[in-house]
Design a protein around this motif. Structure first.
Motif, mmCIF file in Angstrom:
data_model
loop_
_atom_site.group_PDB
_atom_site.id
_atom_site.type_symbol
_atom_site.label_atom_id
_atom_site.label_comp_id
_atom_site.label_asym_id
_atom_site.label_seq_id
_atom_site.Cartn_x
_atom_site.Cartn_y
_atom_site.Cartn_z
ATOM 1 N N LEU A 12 78.989 41.408 32.400
ATOM 2 C CA LEU A 12 79.986 41.269 31.347
ATOM 3 C C LEU A 12 80.852 42.527 31.299
ATOM 4 O O LEU A 12 80.317 43.634 31.167
ATOM 5 N N PRO A 13 82.182 42.395 31.403
ATOM 6 C CA PRO A 13 83.044 43.573 31.336
ATOM 7 C C PRO A 13 82.915 44.307 29.997
ATOM 8 O O PRO A 13 82.900 45.541 29.959
ATOM 9 N N VAL A 14 82.824 43.525 28.899
ATOM 10 C CA VAL A 14 82.685 44.104 27.564
ATOM 11 C C VAL A 14 81.708 43.238 26.769
ATOM 12 O O VAL A 14 81.757 42.006 26.836
ATOM 13 N N VAL A 15 80.819 43.884 26.011
ATOM 14 C CA VAL A 15 79.878 43.161 25.162
ATOM 15 C C VAL A 15 79.517 44.060 23.979
ATOM 16 O O VAL A 15 79.608 45.289 24.094
ATOM 17 N N ASP A 16 79.162 43.449 22.849
ATOM 18 C CA ASP A 16 78.754 44.295 21.727
ATOM 19 C C ASP A 16 77.499 45.073 22.092
ATOM 20 O O ASP A 16 77.435 46.288 22.012
ATOM 21 N N SER A 17 76.453 44.359 22.510
ATOM 22 C CA SER A 17 75.260 44.996 23.056
ATOM 23 C C SER A 17 74.566 43.979 23.933
ATOM 24 O O SER A 17 74.593 42.783 23.654
ATOM 25 N N THR A 18 73.970 44.447 25.015
ATOM 26 C CA THR A 18 73.314 43.515 25.930
ATOM 27 C C THR A 18 72.088 42.885 25.283
ATOM 28 O O THR A 18 71.751 41.737 25.582
ATOM 29 N N ASN A 19 71.417 43.614 24.380
ATOM 30 C CA ASN A 19 70.292 43.007 23.670
ATOM 31 C C ASN A 19 70.772 41.910 22.724
ATOM 32 O O ASN A 19 70.119 40.867 22.579
ATOM 33 N N ALA A 20 71.912 42.125 22.087
ATOM 34 C CA ALA A 20 72.481 41.082 21.224
ATOM 35 C C ALA A 20 72.858 39.857 22.054
ATOM 36 O O ALA A 20 72.627 38.709 21.637
ATOM 37 N N GLU A 21 73.426 40.082 23.223
ATOM 38 C CA GLU A 21 73.770 38.972 24.115
ATOM 39 C C GLU A 21 72.508 38.229 24.546
ATOM 40 O O GLU A 21 72.501 36.997 24.650
ATOM 41 N N ALA A 22 71.430 38.974 24.773
ATOM 42 C CA ALA A 22 70.154 38.343 25.130
ATOM 43 C C ALA A 22 69.713 37.361 24.056
ATOM 44 O O ALA A 22 69.236 36.259 24.350
ATOM 45 N N GLY A 23 69.877 37.759 22.806
ATOM 46 C CA GLY A 23 69.512 36.875 21.698
ATOM 47 C C GLY A 23 70.337 35.606 21.659
ATOM 48 O O GLY A 23 69.847 34.544 21.278
ATOM 49 N N ARG A 24 71.591 35.698 22.094
ATOM 50 C CA ARG A 24 72.470 34.533 22.062
ATOM 51 C C ARG A 24 72.168 33.550 23.189
ATOM 52 O O ARG A 24 72.356 32.340 23.028
ATOM 53 N N ILE A 25 71.725 34.048 24.329
ATOM 54 C CA ILE A 25 71.580 33.161 25.496
ATOM 55 C C ILE A 25 70.140 32.755 25.794
ATOM 56 O O ILE A 25 69.911 31.847 26.597
ATOM 57 N N ALA A 26 69.171 33.394 25.145
ATOM 58 C CA ALA A 26 67.759 33.217 25.529
ATOM 59 C C ALA A 26 67.329 31.753 25.550
ATOM 60 O O ALA A 26 66.657 31.311 26.483
ATOM 61 N N LYS A 27 67.730 31.008 24.546
ATOM 62 C CA LYS A 27 67.255 29.623 24.423
ATOM 63 C C LYS A 27 67.727 28.727 25.560
ATOM 64 O O LYS A 27 67.136 27.670 25.820
ATOM 65 N N ASP A 28 68.767 29.131 26.253
ATOM 66 C CA ASP A 28 69.322 28.306 27.330
ATOM 67 C C ASP A 28 68.854 28.741 28.719
ATOM 68 O O ASP A 28 69.265 28.141 29.719
ATOM 69 N N LEU A 29 68.005 29.757 28.782
ATOM 70 C CA LEU A 29 67.577 30.276 30.081
ATOM 71 C C LEU A 29 66.385 29.499 30.619
ATOM 72 O O LEU A 29 65.487 29.108 29.871
ATOM 73 N N SER A 30 66.351 29.336 31.919
ATOM 74 C CA SER A 30 65.220 28.662 32.563
ATOM 75 C C SER A 30 64.278 29.659 33.234
ATOM 76 O O SER A 30 63.215 29.279 33.737
ATOM 77 N N GLY A 31 64.674 30.932 33.268
ATOM 78 C CA GLY A 31 63.846 31.964 33.879
ATOM 79 C C GLY A 31 64.341 33.334 33.459
ATOM 80 O O GLY A 31 65.262 33.454 32.651
ATOM 81 N N HIS A 127 61.156 34.862 23.389
ATOM 82 C CA HIS A 127 61.572 35.696 24.502
ATOM 83 C C HIS A 127 61.420 37.184 24.168
ATOM 84 O O HIS A 127 61.292 37.570 23.007
ATOM 85 N N LEU A 128 61.474 37.981 25.211
ATOM 86 C CA LEU A 128 61.474 39.434 25.087
ATOM 87 C C LEU A 128 62.746 39.967 25.716
ATOM 88 O O LEU A 128 63.103 39.583 26.843
ATOM 89 N N ALA A 129 63.439 40.839 24.991
ATOM 90 C CA ALA A 129 64.606 41.534 25.527
ATOM 91 C C ALA A 129 64.219 42.979 25.802
ATOM 92 O O ALA A 129 63.771 43.693 24.897
#
Length: 246
Positions: A12-31, A127-129
């Motif tokens: 990601l070129p810009v993000v608020d925080s990568t841990n915050a992004e982890a919280g947003r995408i975790a439910k859609d991850l398969s691995g 999940h764990l970030a």
């Protein structure tokens, strides 16, 4: 350096925080998935502290869905610290000056070059970030860190080696996958042994500062549960969570 099988990657070129992004995408991850943020606008460290993150430094989060109990999941701070150590050694060609500081920092020539932040996502069984920040090209001014804390340093200033965030991610992802496989297969014992062999200030007097008290004593070891063991003048203290000061 080959990208490890089974691990996803997004940049990601810009993000608020990568841990915050982890919280947003975790439910859609398969691995497991690595998230690299080239610029963070709301980076944070332990206990909600701001993390100063100049452009060119490294900010990433690994999102996993562990199956162990929370006490075992938390031991991945040691897994991650070892992976960072391995990655730095691979990128610079030497382990000289590297050391690990309990509970989750990597030191270079006595200064803090990297930090780790573990956060749960979605409650028990979620999940764990694992958030990771590395001072690749620049370190914050000492005035920007907590009084008495280890002074920050950068990889570039200390070694003369310039590493891009993308190159850092490749080395770290490869190193982490190897350490994670060892952890899952053999448990914490070999991770603990390897961590102890790289630990800063073993046998020296340090201070562990908690929310309501602080303990000063000789750093004896990290036990089988990841607790810091300090020998004070009166007793042997077992500390599960604290900030450590030298």
């Amino acid at each position: 350096m080959a990208w490890p099988d089974g691990y996803g990657k997004r940049g990601l070129p810009v993000v608020d925080s990568t841990n915050a992004e982890a919280g947003r995408i975790a439910k859609d991850l398969s691995g497991p998935e690595w998230i690299l943020g080239l610029q963070q606008t709301a980076a944070r460290g332990r206990r909600g502290r701001a993390w100063v993150n100049p452009l060119g430094n490294f900010s990433a989060t690994l999102v996993l869905r562990p199956t162990e109990t929370p006490d075992i999941v938390a031991l991945r701070s040691f897994v991650t610290a070892l992976a960072l150590y391995d990655a730095f050694e691979a990128l610079t060609g030497t382990a000289s000056g590297l050391a690990l500081k309990w509970p989750n920092d990597v030191l270079l020539n006595g200064g803090k070059v990297a930090g780790i932040l573990l956060e749960g996502i979605g409650g028990p069984g979620g999940h764990l970030a694992i958030g990771i920040g590395v001072n690749l090209i620049a370190a914050p001014d000492v005035s920007q860190v907590e009084a008495g804390a280890v002074a920050p340093v950068s990889l570039l200033a200390e070694t003369g080696v310039r590493v891009s965030p993308e190159k850092m991610l490749e080395a770290l992802a490869s190193a982490y996958a190897a350490r994670e496989e060892s952890f899952v297969t053999y448990g914490f014992a070999p991770i603990r042994t390897a961590w102890m062999a790289r630990a800063a200030r073993i046998g020296e007097v340090i201070t562990a500062r908690m929310a309501t008290r602080e303990v000063t004593g000789t750093f004896e070891e990290v036990d089988e549960q990841g607790n810091l063991i300090l020998q004070t003048a009166k007793t042997r203290e077992m500390i599960a969570a604290a900030d450590v000061f030298f």
